[in-house]
Design an enzyme around this catalytic site. Structure first.
Site, PDB file in Angstrom:
ATOM      1  N   ALA A  14      -7.349  -8.547   6.215  1.00 17.24           N
ATOM      2  CA  ALA A  14      -8.202  -9.719   6.321  1.00 17.24           C
ATOM      3  C   ALA A  14      -8.986  -9.070   7.825  1.00 17.24           C
ATOM      4  CB  ALA A  14      -7.686 -11.316   6.783  1.00 17.24           C
ATOM      5  N   ARG A  24     -21.442  -3.935   9.175  1.00 17.63           N
ATOM      6  CA  ARG A  24     -22.740  -3.548   7.962  1.00 17.63           C
ATOM      7  C   ARG A  24     -23.884  -4.654   8.870  1.00 17.63           C
ATOM      8  NH1 ARG A  24     -19.425  -3.907   2.498  1.00 17.63           N
ATOM      9  NH2 ARG A  24     -18.161  -2.614   3.994  1.00 17.63           N
ATOM     10  N   SER A  41      -5.538  -0.971   7.477  1.00 22.92           N
ATOM     11  CA  SER A  41      -5.835  -1.054   6.356  1.00 22.92           C
ATOM     12  C   SER A  41      -4.302  -0.635   5.150  1.00 22.92           C
ATOM     13  CB  SER A  41      -6.649  -0.103   5.122  1.00 22.92           C
ATOM     14  OG  SER A  41      -7.840  -1.441   6.284  1.00 22.92           O
ATOM     15  N   CYS A  45       0.881  -4.260  -1.329  1.00 22.19           N
ATOM     16  CA  CYS A  45       1.231  -4.711  -1.908  1.00 22.19           C
ATOM     17  C   CYS A  45       1.820  -2.945  -2.831  1.00 22.19           C
ATOM     18  CB  CYS A  45       0.272  -4.799  -3.264  1.00 22.19           C
ATOM     19  SG  CYS A  45      -1.156  -6.248  -1.807  1.00 22.19           S
ATOM     20  N   ASN A 308      -8.423 -10.613   1.745  1.00 18.60           N
ATOM     21  CA  ASN A 308      -9.886 -10.063   1.848  1.00 18.60           C
ATOM     22  C   ASN A 308     -10.889 -10.994   1.483  1.00 18.60           C
ATOM     23  OD1 ASN A 308      -9.393  -7.091   0.959  1.00 18.60           O
ATOM     24  ND2 ASN A 308      -7.627  -7.261   0.421  1.00 18.60           N
ATOM     25  N   ARG A 445      -5.355 -25.788 -27.617  1.00 16.59           N
ATOM     26  CA  ARG A 445      -5.856 -26.482 -28.418  1.00 16.59           C
ATOM     27  C   ARG A 445      -4.254 -27.245 -28.678  1.00 16.59           C
ATOM     28  NH1 ARG A 445      -6.807 -22.797 -33.374  1.00 16.59           N
ATOM     29  NH2 ARG A 445      -6.041 -24.175 -34.519  1.00 16.59           N
TER      30      ARG A 445
HETATM   31  C1  FAD Z   1       5.602  -6.023  -1.265  1.00 13.23           C
HETATM   32  C2  FAD Z   1       4.617  -6.824  -1.360  1.00 13.23           C
HETATM   33  C3  FAD Z   1       4.225  -7.043  -2.458  1.00 13.23           C
HETATM   34  C4  FAD Z   1       2.874  -7.779  -2.443  1.00 13.23           C
HETATM   35  N1  FAD Z   1       2.232  -7.299  -3.536  1.00 13.23           N
HETATM   36  C5  FAD Z   1       0.919  -8.749  -3.216  1.00 13.23           C
HETATM   37  C6  FAD Z   1       0.167  -8.282  -4.571  1.00 13.23           C
HETATM   38  O1  FAD Z   1       0.709  -7.761  -6.173  1.00 13.23           O
HETATM   39  N2  FAD Z   1      -0.645  -9.192  -4.628  1.00 13.23           N
HETATM   40  C7  FAD Z   1      -1.750 -10.036  -3.772  1.00 13.23           C
HETATM   41  O2  FAD Z   1      -2.456 -10.202  -3.734  1.00 13.23           O
HETATM   42  N3  FAD Z   1      -0.720  -9.432  -2.502  1.00 13.23           N
HETATM   43  C8  FAD Z   1      -0.003  -8.955  -2.267  1.00 13.23           C
HETATM   44  N4  FAD Z   1       1.261  -8.974  -0.832  1.00 13.23           N
HETATM   45  C9  FAD Z   1       0.720  -9.541  -0.073  1.00 13.23           C
HETATM   46  C10 FAD Z   1      -0.542  -9.009   0.724  1.00 13.23           C
HETATM   47  O3  FAD Z   1      -0.063  -7.904   1.314  1.00 13.23           O
HETATM   48  C11 FAD Z   1      -0.464  -9.857   2.253  1.00 13.23           C
HETATM   49  O4  FAD Z   1      -0.961 -10.843   1.659  1.00 13.23           O
HETATM   50  C12 FAD Z   1      -1.537  -9.179   2.693  1.00 13.23           C
HETATM   51  O5  FAD Z   1      -1.646  -7.803   3.484  1.00 13.23           O
HETATM   52  C13 FAD Z   1      -1.832 -10.099   3.628  1.00 13.23           C
HETATM   53  O6  FAD Z   1      -2.970  -9.913   4.563  1.00 13.23           O
HETATM   54  P1  FAD Z   1      -3.372  -9.897   5.827  1.00 13.23           P
HETATM   55  O7  FAD Z   1      -4.569  -8.859   6.777  1.00 13.23           O
HETATM   56  O8  FAD Z   1      -3.841 -11.287   6.261  1.00 13.23           O
HETATM   57  O9  FAD Z   1      -1.751  -9.526   6.717  1.00 13.23           O
HETATM   58  P2  FAD Z   1      -1.286  -8.573   6.544  1.00 13.23           P
HETATM   59  O10 FAD Z   1      -1.202  -7.326   6.068  1.00 13.23           O
HETATM   60  O11 FAD Z   1       0.136  -8.792   7.261  1.00 13.23           O
HETATM   61  O12 FAD Z   1      -1.762  -7.313   8.267  1.00 13.23           O
HETATM   62  C14 FAD Z   1      -2.032  -8.071   9.613  1.00 13.23           C
HETATM   63  C15 FAD Z   1      -1.978  -6.988  10.615  1.00 13.23           C
HETATM   64  O13 FAD Z   1      -1.576  -7.517  11.939  1.00 13.23           O
HETATM   65  C16 FAD Z   1      -0.472  -6.541  13.378  1.00 13.23           C
HETATM   66  N5  FAD Z   1      -0.274  -8.187  14.145  1.00 13.23           N
HETATM   67  C17 FAD Z   1       0.022  -8.771  13.919  1.00 13.23           C
HETATM   68  N6  FAD Z   1       0.477  -9.389  15.227  1.00 13.23           N
HETATM   69  C18 FAD Z   1      -0.057  -8.740  15.917  1.00 13.23           C
HETATM   70  C19 FAD Z   1      -0.860  -8.728  17.292  1.00 13.23           C
HETATM   71  N7  FAD Z   1       0.111  -9.673  18.078  1.00 13.23           N
HETATM   72  N8  FAD Z   1      -1.683  -7.400  18.029  1.00 13.23           N
HETATM   73  C20 FAD Z   1      -1.694  -6.642  16.910  1.00 13.23           C
HETATM   74  N9  FAD Z   1      -1.906  -7.006  16.122  1.00 13.23           N
HETATM   75  C21 FAD Z   1      -1.434  -7.256  15.198  1.00 13.23           C
HETATM   76  C22 FAD Z   1       0.202  -6.830  11.577  1.00 13.23           C
HETATM   77  O14 FAD Z   1       0.576  -5.537  12.199  1.00 13.23           O
HETATM   78  C23 FAD Z   1      -0.519  -6.463  10.965  1.00 13.23           C
HETATM   79  O15 FAD Z   1      -1.288  -5.116  10.187  1.00 13.23           O
HETATM   80  C24 FAD Z   1       2.590  -8.428  -1.147  1.00 13.23           C
HETATM   81  C25 FAD Z   1       2.779  -8.388  -0.163  1.00 13.23           C
HETATM   82  C26 FAD Z   1       3.759  -7.238  -0.018  1.00 13.23           C
HETATM   83  C27 FAD Z   1       5.306  -7.659   1.537  1.00 13.23           C
END
Ligand code: FAD
Length: 451
Positions: A14, A24, A41, A45, A308, A445
């Protein structure tokens, strides 16, 4: 006056989607991302496939490094920097440099909270023993694989039969280990209705996983600080390693402490543009709430697809454009060895909780024309509203080629189609891809007949 500054907390799906979109659109915007981990990034998953050795190196799970973001996009990404506090009145965040152990206040004009979700961990005796792993970050994936590489792990117990539990079960089976899985309810995959979940339970057993249903974890068995097994309300199972897949909760610690409003589902409340109720503060991804387009209620789901899309919308708005995120229909896909699993919309218990009356049908068909080599079985369940015939949800379990058929159902939910309308959808057909009536249409159906 200095440049306007966007600060992003969290450098994954996100946060980085938003930062890239904003860049951009507004080359002059100063963008700083604080990420407490060492990567940006990364594909959480992909972790099960890395543990299952289908992906050979962890580098392949990193989509773009902090250096690339800095050089190519001019985004100042600071890894190993944790935001500790948000001062909404002063428009600044307190950031700890985890390498040097120093803290400093950093100002913002606009702030995006993209802190993700955190895995739930049971508050039970022995929970802090070595050898118990949650699966959430690249580090957790690395730790598990290194532990497996050491060669002394024979038995693994997975707690939780959701998609992470299932994907890890596949990974561990691929490692040739003795795998057991405990699940507190009657079937695994609680986002499916019971008869569809039963097909997944069968798939686990067929792949050599010993399944314990309706069993609750009560404690971990440990020796000298290391896990040696789990204790349920029915038995003790020995294990050299325990994997937890009991769900996640939105990571809202910073937001809550700063007085930013949360929604009904405990995630940060946002409007359609991903703005929170606090001036200049936005939220996206697993920490933020969504709207369910079928139930018409707030909804929280922790999925990369949603993160995303949230990030993209927030980034367009932060970059001076106008975008809205209409909501989700609850689509998710996964697989266990040869068996693909998919769901979208509402399941039976959600429909009942909303007080809606429905009909459903479960059909069995094939993924390709029955006579075509490699045709596999597919089971489709559809649920439709009584009276109106509006599609409410769908679930699919079957062999290769099954899961992505859920996208037809998800699109139908977005469009508000009735099952009658689905019958005449002009879907593709040739023997290598489908029977002449696609299984999702056969299911439409079957439900339409009952309405
Ligand atoms: C094993 C596994 C398999 C998955 N498979 C799928 C799949 O097949 N399909 C799918 O759609 N989704 C899947 N997911 C879910 C997907 O990975 C998450 O929904 C996605 O990563 C969420 O993105 P995000 O940016 O919201 O959060 P995150 O990816 O959790 O990123 C948040 C970031 O914020 C950072 N952060 C948190 N607090 C702080 C702070 N106070 N200061 C600085 N940094 C901080 C963390 O370190 C982290 O890097 C899977 C997840 C896991 C764990």
């Amino acid at each position: 006056m200095g440049k306007e500054r966007l600060v992003v907390i969290g450098g994954d799906a996100a946060g980085m989607s938003a930062a890239s979109q904003a860049r951009r659109r507004r080359p002059e915007l100063a963008i700083t991302v604080f990420e407490r981990g060492p990567y940006t990034s990364f594909s959480a998953c992909g972790i099960p496939y890395y543990v299952g050795r289908l992906v050979d190196t962890e580098e392949k799970l990193i989509m773009r490094s902090p250096e690339k973001f800095r050089e190519r996009d001019g985004i100042d990404v600071r890894v190993l920097h944790e935001v500790e506090e948000i001062d909404t009145a002063g428009r600044r965040v307190s950031v700890r440099d985890l390498k040097n152990n120093t803290s400093a206040w950093e100002p913002y004009d606009q702030l995006l909270i993209a802190t993700g979700a955190v895995p739930l961990s049971p508050n039970l005796p022995g929970a802090d023993a070595a050898g118990i792993y949650g699966v959430s970050t690249i580090k957790s994936g690395l730790d598990i694989r290194r532990r497996l590489d050491a060669g002394d792990i024979k038995k693994v117990c997975i707690v939780g039969g959701g998609y992470i539990g299932l994907e890890m079960a596949e990974a561990l089976v691929l490692n040739g280990l003795e795998v057991s899985l405990i699940n507190s309810s009657a079937q695994v995959m609680g986002t499916l209705d019971e008869e569809m979940g039963a097909l997944v339970s069968k798939a686990l057993r067929d792949n050599g996983v010993t399944l314990y249903l309706n069993e609750a974890l009560t404690a971990f068995e440990t020796t000298a600080g290391k896990v040696t097994g789990i204790i349920t309300d029915k038995r003790t199972l020995s294990a050299d390693m325990v994997i937890l897949g009991i769900g996640v909760r939105p990571n809202t610690v910073l937001a809550e402490a700063a007085g930013i409003a949360l929604g009904e589902k405990g995630a940060i409340r946002v409007n359609e543009r991903m703005e929170t109720g606090s001036s200049g503060i936005w939220a996206a991804g697993d920490c933020a709430e969504s709207f369910h387009l079928v139930s018409r209620k707030p909804f929280h789901v922790a999925l990369g697809t949603v993160a995303n899309r949230h990030g993209r919308v927030a980034g367009i708005n932060l970059g001076g454009g106008y975008a809205t995120f209409p909501g989700v229909v609850g689509t998710a896909v996964t697989k266990l060895c040869q068996v693909e699993i998919a769901r979208t919309g509402l399941q039976e218990k959600e429909i009942k909780a909303l007080g809606l009356e429905h009909e459903s049908a479960v059909i069995k068909s094939h993924t390709k024309a029955g006579y075509y080599p490699g045709a596999g079985e597919i089971t489709v369940k559809l649920l439709a509203e009584k009276g109106s015939g509006r599609l409410l949800g769908g679930q699919i379990v079957g062999m290769e080629g099954s899961a992505k058929r859920i996208d037809t159902l998800a699109t139908a939910l977005h469009a508000g189609f009735t099952v009658e309308e689905m019958i005449n959808l002009d879907l593709g057909y040739a023997p290598p891809f489908s029977p002449v009536w696609d299984p999702v249409v056969i299911a439409a159906r079957a439900v339409a007949k009952k309405l």
